[in-house]
Design an enzyme around this catalytic site. Structure first.
Site, mmCIF file in Angstrom:
data_model
loop_
_atom_site.group_PDB
_atom_site.id
_atom_site.type_symbol
_atom_site.label_atom_id
_atom_site.label_comp_id
_atom_site.label_asym_id
_atom_site.label_seq_id
_atom_site.Cartn_x
_atom_site.Cartn_y
_atom_site.Cartn_z
ATOM 1 N N ASP A 279 -3.203 -2.994 -2.440
ATOM 2 C CA ASP A 279 -4.259 -1.986 -2.497
ATOM 3 C C ASP A 279 -4.106 -1.141 -3.765
ATOM 4 O OD1 ASP A 279 -5.285 0.930 -0.601
ATOM 5 O OD2 ASP A 279 -6.493 -0.562 -1.631
ATOM 6 N N ASN A 280 -5.191 -0.501 -4.185
ATOM 7 C CA ASN A 280 -5.163 0.512 -5.254
ATOM 8 C C ASN A 280 -4.762 -0.012 -6.624
ATOM 9 O OD1 ASN A 280 -3.642 2.143 -2.643
ATOM 10 N ND2 ASN A 280 -5.686 2.712 -3.300
ATOM 11 N N LYS B 173 3.087 3.429 -5.871
ATOM 12 C CA LYS B 173 2.608 2.459 -6.873
ATOM 13 C C LYS B 173 3.741 1.976 -7.771
ATOM 14 C CE LYS B 173 -0.729 3.405 -4.502
ATOM 15 N NZ LYS B 173 -0.738 2.569 -3.264
ATOM 16 N N GLU C 175 -11.371 4.147 -1.177
ATOM 17 C CA GLU C 175 -11.853 4.403 0.188
ATOM 18 C C GLU C 175 -12.729 5.645 0.272
ATOM 19 O OE1 GLU C 175 -8.688 3.719 -0.572
ATOM 20 O OE2 GLU C 175 -7.334 5.303 0.016
ATOM 21 N N ASP D 220 0.848 -1.196 0.000
ATOM 22 C CA ASP D 220 0.000 0.000 0.000
ATOM 23 C C ASP D 220 0.880 1.241 0.000
ATOM 24 O OD1 ASP D 220 -2.518 1.405 2.240
ATOM 25 O OD2 ASP D 220 -2.350 1.442 0.042
HETATM 26 C C1 LIG Z 1 -1.959 10.756 -2.491
HETATM 27 O O1 LIG Z 1 -2.890 10.213 -3.411
HETATM 28 C C2 LIG Z 1 -4.171 10.022 -2.840
HETATM 29 C C3 LIG Z 1 -5.073 9.440 -3.870
HETATM 30 C C4 LIG Z 1 -5.793 10.313 -4.683
HETATM 31 C C5 LIG Z 1 -6.705 9.821 -5.624
HETATM 32 C C6 LIG Z 1 -6.890 8.450 -5.759
HETATM 33 C C7 LIG Z 1 -6.167 7.561 -4.946
HETATM 34 C C8 LIG Z 1 -5.252 8.051 -4.021
HETATM 35 C C9 LIG Z 1 -4.513 7.054 -3.183
HETATM 36 C C10 LIG Z 1 -5.261 6.086 -2.501
HETATM 37 C C11 LIG Z 1 -4.614 5.137 -1.724
HETATM 38 O O2 LIG Z 1 -5.288 4.166 -1.041
HETATM 39 C C12 LIG Z 1 -3.212 5.155 -1.609
HETATM 40 N N1 LIG Z 1 -2.578 4.212 -0.827
HETATM 41 C C13 LIG Z 1 -1.233 4.286 -0.680
HETATM 42 N N2 LIG Z 1 -0.457 5.198 -1.273
HETATM 43 C C14 LIG Z 1 -1.020 6.134 -2.086
HETATM 44 O O3 LIG Z 1 -0.285 6.980 -2.621
HETATM 45 C C15 LIG Z 1 -2.466 6.140 -2.268
HETATM 46 C C16 LIG Z 1 -3.110 7.091 -3.067
HETATM 47 MG MG LIG Z 2 -4.017 2.533 -0.421
#
Ligand SMILES: COCc1ccccc1-c1cc(O)c2[nH]cnc(=O)c2c1
Ligand SMILES: [Mg+2]
Length: 208
Positions: free
Chosen positions: A163-164, A138, A193, A135
């Site tokens: 995740d993601n 990426k 989330e 997590d």
């Molecule tokens: C900083 O971006 C935030 C964001 C913005 C838009 C979509 C997704 C995310 C996102 C969602 C997550 O669960 C994440 N988990 C771990 N490292 C991440 O960078 C991360 C980013």
């Molecule tokens: Mg994440």
């Protein structure tokens, strides 16, 4: 200067959660993210619970939300090592993990995953992991997975949970685990989330 989002998240935990009660910490963070400010915690939808791991590695701690979600379910003696590159996030996560009363099960290490993955044996006495939760950045999912293979940290049956895989997305990692003969991979569709955007978890079992 204005506080940071992780600092405000920690304040919400200290205000609304009961010390030593991990579930109340999770609920306080979910409430904060739904009603105050979105934060990149895995959230309360993306869940895979049928695992009973003893040795868990988490890549990317952020504020410790997923750390608490996983560590609260670990049996006595089981351990979770979580790596966080960002010192500010690590400082907040330590306090969130302590508030949940899970410090005995969790070792938080501040530093780069590529520096610490090769040191798991000599520094933590860990031969292989039962579960790895990815997590973090990426563009590190794939190189860190190959590094864990090369360091012998994956055994037949080790579960990688990423995740993601849709949002922000990790196409090179997905292509690898879905096409490699060394993994059995499947996708758990969910949502980013606290939002309606599609996201999901990829669960990949290392076949040795
Ligand atoms: C900083 O971006 C935030 C964001 C913005 C838009 C979509 C997704 C995310 C996102 C969602 C997550 O669960 C994440 N988990 C771990 N490292 C991440 O960078 C991360 C980013
Ligand atoms: Mg994440």
């Amino acid at each position: 200067t204005r506080s940071t989002r992780p600092q405000r998240l920690l304040k919400a935990v200290q205000k609304n959660a009961t010390r030593g009660d991990p579930q109340s910490v999770i609920s306080a963070i979910d409430h904060f993210c739904r009603h105050s400010e979105w934060a990149m915690n895995i959230g309360d939808e993306k869940v895979v619970n049928e695992l009973n791991p003893e040795k868990v590695l988490e890549l990317g701690t952020y504020c410790g939300y997923s750390t608490v979600r996983i560590a609260r379910l670990l049996p006595p003696g089981a351990r979770l090592i979580t790596l966080e590159f960002n010192g500010d996030y690590a400082a907040i996560a330590r306090q969130v993990i302590a508030w949940a009363g899970l410090e005995d099960k969790v070792q938080l290490v501040e530093g780069a995953s590529e520096d610490w993955i090769p040191r798991m044996k000599e520094h933590f006495g860990i031969e292989t992991f039962d579960l790895v939760f990815l997590d973090h950045w990426k563009d590190r999912y794939l190189p860190d997975t190959k590094l864990m293979e090369d360091c012998g940290l994956l055994r037949k049956g080790t579960v990688l949970l990423a995740d993601n895989v849709i949002c922000p997305g990790v196409p090179d990692y997905l292509q690898y685990v879905r096409n490699s003969l060394s993994y059995k991979s499947c996708y758990f569709k969910s949502h980013l989330e606290y939002t309606k955007a599609e996201d999901g978890l990829e669960k990949s079992v290392f076949l040795g």
